[in-house]
Design a protein around this motif. Structure first.
Motif, short mmCIF file in Angstrom:
data_model
loop_
_atom_site.label_atom_id
_atom_site.label_comp_id
_atom_site.label_asym_id
_atom_site.label_seq_id
_atom_site.Cartn_x
_atom_site.Cartn_y
_atom_site.Cartn_z
N ASP A 1 0.88 -1.17 0.00
CA ASP A 1 0.00 0.00 0.00
C ASP A 1 0.91 1.22 0.00
O ASP A 1 1.49 1.59 1.02
N GLN A 2 1.03 1.85 -1.15
CA GLN A 2 1.97 2.95 -1.32
C GLN A 2 1.37 4.31 -0.97
O GLN A 2 2.03 5.34 -1.09
N THR A 3 0.13 4.34 -0.52
CA THR A 3 -0.51 5.61 -0.19
C THR A 3 0.05 6.19 1.10
O THR A 3 0.49 5.46 1.99
N THR A 4 0.04 7.50 1.21
CA THR A 4 0.46 8.17 2.43
C THR A 4 -0.53 7.85 3.54
O THR A 4 -1.74 8.02 3.37
N GLY A 5 -0.01 7.37 4.67
CA GLY A 5 -0.88 7.04 5.78
C GLY A 5 -1.61 5.73 5.63
O GLY A 5 -2.51 5.42 6.42
N LYS A 6 -1.25 4.93 4.61
CA LYS A 6 -1.88 3.61 4.38
C LYS A 6 -3.40 3.72 4.30
O LYS A 6 -4.16 2.99 4.95
N ALA B 1 -9.16 1.95 4.52
CA ALA B 1 -10.46 1.80 3.86
C ALA B 1 -10.93 0.35 3.90
O ALA B 1 -12.12 0.07 4.11
N TRP B 2 -9.99 -0.59 3.70
CA TRP B 2 -10.37 -2.01 3.76
C TRP B 2 -10.83 -2.38 5.17
O TRP B 2 -11.83 -3.09 5.33
N ALA C 1 4.01 -5.59 11.70
CA ALA C 1 3.67 -4.17 11.76
C ALA C 1 4.94 -3.32 11.63
O ALA C 1 5.20 -2.41 12.42
N ASN C 2 5.72 -3.62 10.60
CA ASN C 2 7.01 -2.98 10.38
C ASN C 2 6.87 -1.47 10.21
O ASN C 2 5.93 -0.99 9.57
N LYS C 3 7.82 -0.75 10.78
CA LYS C 3 7.96 0.70 10.66
C LYS C 3 6.86 1.49 11.36
O LYS C 3 6.90 2.73 11.35
N PHE C 4 5.88 0.82 11.93
CA PHE C 4 4.89 1.53 12.72
C PHE C 4 5.46 1.83 14.10
O PHE C 4 6.15 1.00 14.70
N THR C 5 5.17 3.00 14.59
CA THR C 5 5.42 3.34 15.98
C THR C 5 4.09 3.30 16.71
O THR C 5 3.03 3.19 16.08
N GLN C 6 4.12 3.43 18.02
CA GLN C 6 2.88 3.51 18.77
C GLN C 6 2.02 4.66 18.24
O GLN C 6 0.82 4.52 18.02
N GLU C 7 2.67 5.80 18.00
CA GLU C 7 1.94 7.00 17.58
C GLU C 7 1.38 6.86 16.17
O GLU C 7 0.22 7.22 15.91
N ALA D 1 -5.16 3.64 13.30
CA ALA D 1 -6.31 2.99 13.94
C ALA D 1 -7.46 3.96 14.14
O ALA D 1 -8.63 3.60 13.98
N ALA D 2 -7.15 5.20 14.47
CA ALA D 2 -8.20 6.21 14.65
C ALA D 2 -8.98 6.43 13.35
O ALA D 2 -10.18 6.69 13.38
N SER D 3 -8.29 6.26 12.21
CA SER D 3 -8.96 6.49 10.92
C SER D 3 -9.97 5.39 10.60
O SER D 3 -10.83 5.58 9.74
N TYR D 4 -9.88 4.23 11.26
CA TYR D 4 -10.90 3.21 11.06
C TYR D 4 -11.69 2.92 12.35
O TYR D 4 -12.34 1.89 12.48
N GLY D 5 -11.62 3.85 13.29
CA GLY D 5 -12.52 3.79 14.44
C GLY D 5 -12.07 2.97 15.61
O GLY D 5 -12.89 2.56 16.44
N HIS D 6 -10.74 2.72 15.75
CA HIS D 6 -10.21 1.97 16.88
C HIS D 6 -9.38 2.91 17.76
O HIS D 6 -8.26 3.27 17.40
N PRO D 7 -9.88 3.27 18.93
CA PRO D 7 -9.14 4.19 19.80
C PRO D 7 -8.09 3.51 20.68
O PRO D 7 -7.32 4.20 21.36
N TYR D 8 -8.04 2.18 20.69
CA TYR D 8 -7.13 1.46 21.59
C TYR D 8 -6.09 0.69 20.76
O TYR D 8 -6.45 -0.07 19.86
N VAL D 9 -4.82 0.90 21.10
CA VAL D 9 -3.72 0.34 20.31
C VAL D 9 -2.65 -0.21 21.25
O VAL D 9 -2.27 0.44 22.23
N VAL D 10 -2.18 -1.43 20.94
CA VAL D 10 -1.09 -2.04 21.70
C VAL D 10 -0.02 -2.51 20.72
O VAL D 10 -0.34 -3.18 19.73
N THR D 11 1.25 -2.17 20.96
CA THR D 11 2.36 -2.67 20.17
C THR D 11 3.36 -3.35 21.10
O THR D 11 3.34 -3.14 22.31
N ASN D 12 4.23 -4.19 20.50
CA ASN D 12 5.29 -4.80 21.31
C ASN D 12 6.65 -4.53 20.67
O ASN D 12 7.53 -5.38 20.63
N ILE D 13 6.82 -3.33 20.15
CA ILE D 13 8.06 -2.95 19.48
C ILE D 13 9.22 -3.12 20.45
O ILE D 13 9.18 -2.64 21.59
N LYS D 14 10.25 -3.83 20.00
CA LYS D 14 11.41 -4.09 20.86
C LYS D 14 12.69 -3.93 20.05
O LYS D 14 12.70 -4.09 18.82
#
Length: 305
Positions: free
Chosen positions: A64-69, A74-75, A89-95, A101-114
């Motif tokens: 997905d080459q669009t800015t902001g995925k 949309a999917w 979830a490569n290259k994603f940060t928590q922020e 996630a906010a753009s598809y209606g999910h206000p809660y996010v958990v990552t395990n980036i290490k």
């Protein structure tokens, strides 16, 4: 016989006083009449059905080459999951994942980036998330254990290579160590919990698919034999009853069809499953080498009548 009116009035008054005293004594003593008078409002179970999607998005949805995925967002909106479990979830940060996630209606996010891992798992949700554990030590891509609406959810991604790493001679030995750590740190660590879902890219095949895979009985099934022996059930096999490959997708066709993506459920979840399927559409055909898995299940609460 004619009774004195004053006597009648006095007799009635004493009867009323005696009845009131008996009722008061019954309430104070916790008798049946008192318990009835203090009964709590009746309750009934409130049932909701949640939709969960587990998806290996191929190196952070790089196709997905669009800015902001925006294509991915949309999917997800079109699928309307309550919970989205992600692998790679490569290259994603928590922020940045929170923004997506906010753009598809999910206000809660958990990552395990290490540190040292470019292929983390993550989870987003419409509902509040209780983070129980993030398992990152001694494993490749780690796991997340959360609790949502009374259901324990484990998202994982096992080591993908045939060769070993982290001190293990081969890939299967490493995957066995990982699945042991994940089971010990989640299911076995909380014996009082009975509602469990475990999902992700296992990078290994199941003995339940032996008749459908090239190589059949000659393949290594150790990882899934251990999972099945722990009390988990393969929801796709339990619900569908036949082999449905999860990769490769149409855009990556050429290799043998296999199934390395799974959603497992505890016995307590089996009767509450209402749907399990592999999601195949124009988007999933072309945006990853894995197809996502979707399940729907009932959760319970109470409401006052």
């Amino acid at each position: 016989m004619n009774l004195n009116p004053n006597f009648v009035r006095t007799f009635r008054l004493w009867c009323m006083l005696l009845l009131a005293l008996c009722m008061a004594t019954s309430c104070e003593d916790g008798g049946e009449q008192g318990e009835y008078l203090r009964a709590e409002p009746e309750e009934e179970l409130e049932v909701d059905t949640l939709r969960l999607i587990s998806y290996n998005i191929l190196e952070g949805m790089k196709l997905d080459q669009t800015t902001g995925k925006t294509e991915l967002a949309a999917w997800v909106r079109s699928m309307n999951p309550d919970i989205l479990a992600l692998q790679e979830a490569n290259k994603f940060t928590q922020e940045s994942l929170e923004r997506l996630a906010a753009s598809y209606g999910h206000p809660y996010v958990v990552t395990n980036i290490k540190k040292g891992d470019n292929y983390p798992v993550a989870l987003t949700s419409k509902y509040p998330v209780e983070v129980i554990a993030k398992i990152t030590e001694g494993v490749s891509h780690g796991a997340i254990h959360v609790r949502i609406r009374g259901v324990n959810i484990v998202v994982l991604h096992l080591w993908p290579h045939a060769t070993g790493s982290n001190g293990y001679a081969d890939g299967n030995s490493y995957r066995m160590a990982e699945i042991t750590a994940f089971l010990d740190g989640t299911l076995k660590a909380h014996p009082g919990e009975v509602r469990w879902l475990m999902m992700g890219d296992f990078n290994s095949v199941s003995p339940l698919d032996a008749d459908d895979l090239p190589g059949g009985v000659g393949l290594n099934y150790d990882v899934h034999t251990k999972v099945l022996g722990s009390g988990y059930h393969d929801l796709m096999r339990s619900y569908r009853g036949y082999f449905i490959p999860s990769c490769p997708t149409a855009a990556f066709a050429g290799g043998n069809a296999t199934r390395i993506d799974f959603i497992y459920g505890s016995s307590a979840m089996l009767s509450d499953m209402t749907c399990v399927e592999t999601v195949r559409d124009d988007f999933t055909d072309t945006r990853s080498d894995h197809y996502p898995l979707m399940t729907e299940f009932r959760v319970y609460g109470t409401k006052q009548l």
